[in-house]
Scaffold this active site. Structure first.
Site, PDB file in Angstrom:
ATOM      1  CG  HIS A 103      -0.142   0.129   2.532  1.00 28.21           C
ATOM      2  ND1 HIS A 103       0.590  -0.919   3.055  1.00 28.21           N
ATOM      3  CD2 HIS A 103       0.022   1.156   3.405  1.00 28.21           C
ATOM      4  CE1 HIS A 103       1.156  -0.548   4.179  1.00 28.21           C
ATOM      5  NE2 HIS A 103       0.847   0.720   4.413  1.00 28.21           N
ATOM      6  CG  ASP A 105       1.419   4.929   4.817  1.00 27.67           C
ATOM      7  OD1 ASP A 105       0.963   3.804   5.097  1.00 27.67           O
ATOM      8  OD2 ASP A 105       2.601   5.241   4.994  1.00 27.67           O
TER       9      ASP A 105
HETATM   10  C1  SIN Z   1       6.285  -1.350   9.337  1.00 26.85           C
HETATM   11  O1  SIN Z   1       5.808  -1.589  10.450  1.00 26.85           O
HETATM   12  O2  SIN Z   1       7.352  -1.856   8.966  1.00 26.85           O
HETATM   13  C2  SIN Z   1       5.583  -0.404   8.391  1.00 26.85           C
HETATM   14  C3  SIN Z   1       4.160  -0.217   8.758  1.00 26.85           C
HETATM   15  C4  SIN Z   1       3.462   0.852   7.933  1.00 26.85           C
HETATM   16  O3  SIN Z   1       3.588   2.011   8.272  1.00 26.85           O
HETATM   17  O4  SIN Z   1       2.782   0.522   6.975  1.00 26.85           O
END
Ligand code: SIN
Length: 306
Positions: A103, A105
């Site tokens: 994704h 964000d």
């Molecule tokens: C992560 O925890 O490595 C990334 C999580 C995110 O912000 O999508």
């Protein structure tokens, strides 16, 4: 690509990502060093720092240089530090982890985040890596015919679709989702080919988590191409992978990348602090009204429910 006299830069893959060496983020960063860090982010799209010993205040102060904090619509911020979100997966947590699908964000927001600064506080003994892909490179590697077909398009991004999909696939959520608010339908239209506000480069701006359908098309008609493009985007050639250590910090540009947090450390705890930076309204090759998109003007629209 930048060659800074203030710190070392080591690319981590041919596609994107670089480790920055020789900067203590807990200390004040001068304007010239910051400019080089910002340029490194523009060039590499995700930059990594290791062995940083940061208090939440220091993490926030450094991250704020890149952008003002942005609230999440669904996940509450930490009580002590409203600028930070705690991403926590406990050892006994079997649910879906935050960020555990490809994704960008919050693309269901009118102005999705510009970027994120993620700091590793507690890590499992193995696993828990994060992968990113370079959506500019993805766009460049599509055929000229596909590029010109996509350039004038807009697409609808939906928050509700994501949550419903997760509930179906995973059944439940990990503890970092305990604060998730009520399901609401949030939808917004964005250009499919986004023009970066700083560099002017074009990138493919759709993602499997939130992109629901193309303008003036049903979801049923749109899904095969969305699925093709999302699968194309995550070919290993376009990606980099980062193995976290306590004290690692990553900053990524959310305008031209996607990412995926791998949940492969069951039985272990992982705690990250996330600072999300406010972004701008995505800009496309044509402006929104020109493509005449509205969910009301799809003739015979059934949203794929026939
Ligand atoms: C992560 O925890 O490595 C990334 C999580 C995110 O912000 O999508």
């Amino acid at each position: 690509m930048i060659n800074s006299s203030h710190f070392g830069i080591k690319p981590v893959s041919g596609a994107l990502g670089a480790e920055i060496d020789g900067v203590d983020l807990g200390k004040p960063i001068s304007a010239v060093v910051f400019d080089d860090l910002h340029q490194a982010l523009m060039d590499y799209k995700v930059i990594f720092f290791r062995d940083q010993d940061l208090t939440p205040e220091q993490h926030i102060a450094f991250s704020r240089r890149f952008g003002e904090p942005m609230e999440d619509m669904f996940v509450k911020e930490s009580e002590d530090y409203p600028e930070l979100m705690e991403l926590l997966k406990e050892a006994d947590d079997t649910g879906y982890n935050f960020g555990g699908s490809w994704h960008s964000d919050s693309t269901y927001r009118t102005s999705p985040p510009m970027g994120v600064s993620l700091y590793a506080r507690e890590l499992p003994p193995f696993g828990g890596d994060t992968i990113w892909c370079n959506m500019e490179m993805v766009f460049e590697n599509l055929s000229a015919g596909m590029q010109s077909m996509l350039e004038p398009l807009y697409a609808e991004h939906l928050a509700q679709g994501y949550r419903e999909k997760l509930a179906v696939i995973k059944g439940d959520y990990s503890k970092s989702f305990e604060n998730v608010g009520d399901v609401v339908r949030v939808e917004v239209n964005h250009p499919v080919v986004r023009v970066h506000p700083v560099t002017g480069r074009k990138s493919l701006f759709i993602n499997d988590a939130y992109t629901h359908r193309f303008a003036n098309m049903t979801a049923e008609e749109s899904q095969p191409l969305i699925e093709y493009l999302c699968n194309f985007a995550i070919r290993p050639y376009f990606t980099c992978r980062f193995s976290w250590q306590p004290g690692s910090l990553a900053i990524w540009d959310n305008r031209n990348t996607m990412h995926y947090a791998i949940s492969d450390y069951h039985g272990h705890r992982r705690l990250m602090h996330r600072y999300t930076m406010k972004g701008d309204k995505p800009m496309g090759m044509v402006s929104y009204p020109e493509c005449n998109m509205s969910s009301d003007n799809i003739s015979g629209n059934n949203n794929g429910n026939l």
